[in-house]
Design an enzyme around this catalytic site. Structure first.
Site, mmCIF file in Angstrom:
data_model
loop_
_atom_site.group_PDB
_atom_site.id
_atom_site.type_symbol
_atom_site.label_atom_id
_atom_site.label_comp_id
_atom_site.label_asym_id
_atom_site.label_seq_id
_atom_site.Cartn_x
_atom_site.Cartn_y
_atom_site.Cartn_z
ATOM 1 N N CYS A 62 0.865 -1.180 0.000
ATOM 2 C CA CYS A 62 0.000 0.000 0.000
ATOM 3 C C CYS A 62 0.904 1.233 0.000
ATOM 4 O O CYS A 62 1.822 1.329 0.818
ATOM 5 C CB CYS A 62 -0.895 -0.002 1.232
ATOM 6 N N ASP A 121 -0.290 -5.881 0.275
ATOM 7 C CA ASP A 121 -1.533 -6.171 -0.426
ATOM 8 C C ASP A 121 -1.316 -7.442 -1.234
ATOM 9 O O ASP A 121 -0.239 -7.654 -1.789
ATOM 10 C CB ASP A 121 -1.916 -5.025 -1.368
#
Length: 184
Positions: free
Chosen positions: A82, A89
């Site tokens: 992120c 992620d």
């Protein structure tokens, strides 16, 4: 093979136009399987590139350029960061394309995708930039990518990109990735 140089201010894109501040790609023509020995990564110890911009996508000739068919790559454990929080992620990527003259060499694709693990970008940025990079390197007849991102903060985000309508007469299977259901 596609070789990339970050130092060159100009490059000649596949369409024959000069561009500034972008990588240079050079194709090596391989007419026999033994010519794959000229690839820079396949069969050799390769370090993970520190960023997607530094990754080299290598291409090999399509052995059947006269046939329209779909090539599929699946990356079920794609990771990136992120850009705001630095938290990881995770995504399940499905990449489908109809090649023309070139195919992407799978180890170079794997190293390119792995280079995102320390790269900060939003889901949409990762998914679309992968599609655009493959489109630039391969000039496929058609390309589609589905980025099925696992939820963080309780909301999954799925990102889809396609270069246009698929040609008629080509069997294109569904991506068959189940939607996120949580505990339901």
């Amino acid at each position: 093979m596609l070789k990339r140089s970050l130092r060159a201010p100009l490059f000649l894109c596949p369409a024959g136009h000069w561009r500034y501040n972008r990588p240079i790609y050079r194709h090596r023509t391989m007419t026999h399987p033994e010519d794959t020995l000229n690839l820079g990564q396949l069969g050799k110890q390769s370090e993970i590139p520190s960023s997607p911009e530094e990754a080299v996508l290598e291409c090999v000739p399509n052995p059947h350029p006269d046939v329209r068919y779909v090539a599929r790559f699946i990356a079920p454990e794609f990771t990136s960061l992120c850009p705001v929080t630095g938290q990881p992620d995770f995504a399940h990527l499905v990449i489908d394309f109809i090649p023309q003259q070139l195919l992407v060499e799978s180890k170079s694709l794997k190293l390119y995708l792995t280079s995102f693990r320390n790269h900060g970008a939003f889901h949409e940025g990762c998914t679309v930039s992968i599609a655009k990079r493959l489109q630039e390197a391969l000039s496929p007849l058609w390309l589609r990518i589905g980025g099925y991102w696992y939820p963080r903060g309780g909301m999954p985000i799925d990102v889809f990109y396609q270069t246009g309508e698929a040609p008629a007469g080509v069997w294109i299977p569904d991506q068959d990735v189940a939607p996120y259901r949580g505990r339901g």
